[in-house]
Design a protein around this motif. Structure first.
Motif, PDB file in Angstrom:
ATOM      1  N   ARG A 228       0.855  -1.373  -0.079  1.00 53.19           N
ATOM      2  CA  ARG A 228       0.049  -0.204  -0.081  1.00 53.19           C
ATOM      3  C   ARG A 228       0.781   1.191   0.081  1.00 53.19           C
ATOM      4  NH1 ARG A 228      -5.050  -1.482   4.122  1.00 53.19           N
ATOM      5  NH2 ARG A 228      -5.562  -3.483   3.057  1.00 53.19           N
ATOM      6  N   SER A 229       0.266   2.254  -0.721  1.00 48.78           N
ATOM      7  CA  SER A 229       1.163   3.440  -0.592  1.00 48.78           C
ATOM      8  C   SER A 229       1.000   4.237   0.749  1.00 48.78           C
ATOM      9  CB  SER A 229       0.373   4.563  -1.534  1.00 48.78           C
ATOM     10  OG  SER A 229      -0.896   4.899  -1.034  1.00 48.78           O
ATOM     11  N   ALA A 230       2.022   5.299   0.844  1.00 48.80           N
ATOM     12  CA  ALA A 230       2.137   5.943   2.157  1.00 48.80           C
ATOM     13  C   ALA A 230       0.648   6.405   2.576  1.00 48.80           C
ATOM     14  CB  ALA A 230       2.990   7.101   1.952  1.00 48.80           C
TER      15      ALA A 230
ATOM     16  N   GLY B  41       5.661  16.331   6.338  1.00 50.11           N
ATOM     17  CA  GLY B  41       6.489  16.830   5.281  1.00 50.11           C
ATOM     18  C   GLY B  41       6.380  15.759   4.113  1.00 50.11           C
ATOM     19  N   LEU B  42       5.345  14.950   4.039  1.00 50.65           N
ATOM     20  CA  LEU B  42       5.466  13.791   2.881  1.00 50.65           C
ATOM     21  C   LEU B  42       4.079  13.816   2.089  1.00 50.65           C
ATOM     22  CD1 LEU B  42       7.023  10.759   4.868  1.00 50.65           C
ATOM     23  CD2 LEU B  42       7.875  12.090   3.189  1.00 50.65           C
ATOM     24  N   SER B  43       3.583  14.947   2.030  1.00 55.40           N
ATOM     25  CA  SER B  43       2.434  14.681   1.221  1.00 55.40           C
ATOM     26  C   SER B  43       2.743  14.497  -0.357  1.00 55.40           C
ATOM     27  CB  SER B  43       1.811  16.116   1.253  1.00 55.40           C
ATOM     28  OG  SER B  43       2.366  17.451   0.816  1.00 55.40           O
ATOM     29  N   HIS B  44       4.011  15.090  -0.642  1.00 55.78           N
ATOM     30  CA  HIS B  44       4.540  14.874  -2.017  1.00 55.78           C
ATOM     31  C   HIS B  44       4.749  13.292  -2.394  1.00 55.78           C
ATOM     32  CE1 HIS B  44       8.089  15.128   0.560  1.00 55.78           C
ATOM     33  NE2 HIS B  44       8.841  14.532  -0.574  1.00 55.78           N
ATOM     34  N   ARG B  45       4.811  12.585  -1.356  1.00 53.33           N
ATOM     35  CA  ARG B  45       5.178  11.127  -1.647  1.00 53.33           C
ATOM     36  C   ARG B  45       3.946  10.249  -1.180  1.00 53.33           C
ATOM     37  NH1 ARG B  45       9.536   9.358  -3.642  1.00 53.33           N
ATOM     38  NH2 ARG B  45      10.953   8.547  -1.892  1.00 53.33           N
ATOM     39  N   ALA B  46       2.786  10.784  -1.253  1.00 57.52           N
ATOM     40  CA  ALA B  46       1.623  10.243  -0.835  1.00 57.52           C
ATOM     41  C   ALA B  46       1.191   8.941  -1.636  1.00 57.52           C
ATOM     42  CB  ALA B  46       0.291  11.106  -0.876  1.00 57.52           C
ATOM     43  N   GLY B  47       1.707   8.713  -2.763  1.00 58.57           N
ATOM     44  CA  GLY B  47       1.478   7.458  -3.663  1.00 58.57           C
ATOM     45  C   GLY B  47       2.550   6.768  -3.637  1.00 58.57           C
TER      46      GLY B  47
ATOM     47  N   VAL C   6      -1.406   5.300   6.028  1.00 55.17           N
ATOM     48  CA  VAL C   6      -2.018   6.328   6.892  1.00 55.17           C
ATOM     49  C   VAL C   6      -3.450   6.369   7.047  1.00 55.17           C
ATOM     50  CG1 VAL C   6      -1.979   8.733   7.688  1.00 55.17           C
ATOM     51  CG2 VAL C   6      -0.014   7.873   6.654  1.00 55.17           C
ATOM     52  N   VAL C   7      -4.162   5.937   6.089  1.00 55.58           N
ATOM     53  CA  VAL C   7      -5.679   5.787   5.974  1.00 55.58           C
ATOM     54  C   VAL C   7      -6.198   4.686   6.829  1.00 55.58           C
ATOM     55  CG1 VAL C   7      -7.524   5.194   4.559  1.00 55.58           C
ATOM     56  CG2 VAL C   7      -6.040   7.010   4.060  1.00 55.58           C
TER      57      VAL C   7
END
Length: 236
Positions: free
Chosen positions: A103-105, A136-142, A109-110
């Motif tokens: 699963r993605s980052a 600081g990781l919204s850009h790595r969410a996928g 978290v979900v």
């Protein structure tokens, strides 16, 4: 005045060995944790740190003594009630991250919000993305865990632990798998996010440098918990 979240009074934990001998892991533990506290518990491997963590997180019950969580004696709670309280009020941060590899980052978290109700359930992806942004990781969410650095994986684990806004955060050797610089950054982040939310943070560690970041310190030795002076580095 800070609210008392958890109180241990004369708590012991023992297990029965195959030869019917009783192994005493924790002996007469007295400990109170209030909202906003940052407490470190330091000790060598095998001293009972993980056992104490399991009690603080309502995963186990004491053999003797009294454990109270948010004013309710743990013995009065059924297993299901303890699980619900743990899910809503306790966040765990593990040394080995325990992220789901497929699963993605964001999906990691979900995950805790899949058991939520009401707004937290229906807004779960939005809440998870907000928490990833805070670390600081919204850009790595996928991105999947295998493509994240150790520090990034730990920040995802922190976001997962905090996404339900727990009252108590339990960090089990949170820097043990990280280099010194990344470990310091992770602890600073964990302390900042906990402070902002008013949560209590308990760090279980063998590292005196990690313990020095806490505002109160204890040593666990052969199952006995004793208070320590906060190292000078923590107050400098």
């Amino acid at each position: 005045m800070a609210e008392e979240l958890i109180d241990l009074a004369g708590v012991t934990r023992s297990v029965l060995l195959p030869d019917d001998q009783e192994l005493h892991i924790l002996r007469g533990i007295n400990l109170s944790i209030c909202s906003g506290d940052h407490t470190a518990i330091i000790g060598r491997s095998g001293c009972g740190k993980s056992t104490l963590l399991n009690l603080l997180g309502l995963l186990d019950l004491p053999t003797a003594g009294e454990l109270t969580f948010m004013g309710v004696p743990a013995r009065q709670l059924s297993g299901n009630a303890r699980a619900r309280l743990r899910g809503s009020s306790v966040g765990f941060v593990f040394q080995q991250f325990n992220l789901l590899p497929g699963r993605s980052a964001l999906e990691n978290v979900v995950t805790p919000l899949m058991y939520a109700t009401g707004r937290d359930f229906w807004k779960r992806r939005e809440l998870a993305m907000d928490m990833l942004d805070r670390v600081g990781l919204s850009h790595r969410a996928g991105t999947h865990p295998a493509l994240l650095s150790g520090g990034e994986q730990q920040r995802v684990a922190i976001a997962r632990a905090l996404v339900r806004r727990p009252r108590l955060i339990l960090a089990d050797e949170p820097t043990g798998a990280l280099d010194v610089d990344t470990g310091q950054a992770v602890m600073a982040l964990l302390d900042t996010v906990a402070t902002e939310s008013g949560a209590a943070l308990v760090t279980i560690t063998h590292d005196v440098n990690v313990a020095a970041l806490a505002r109160s310190c204890y040593r666990l030795d052969q199952g006995v918990l004793s208070a320590l002076s906060v190292p000078a580095a923590a107050t400098a």
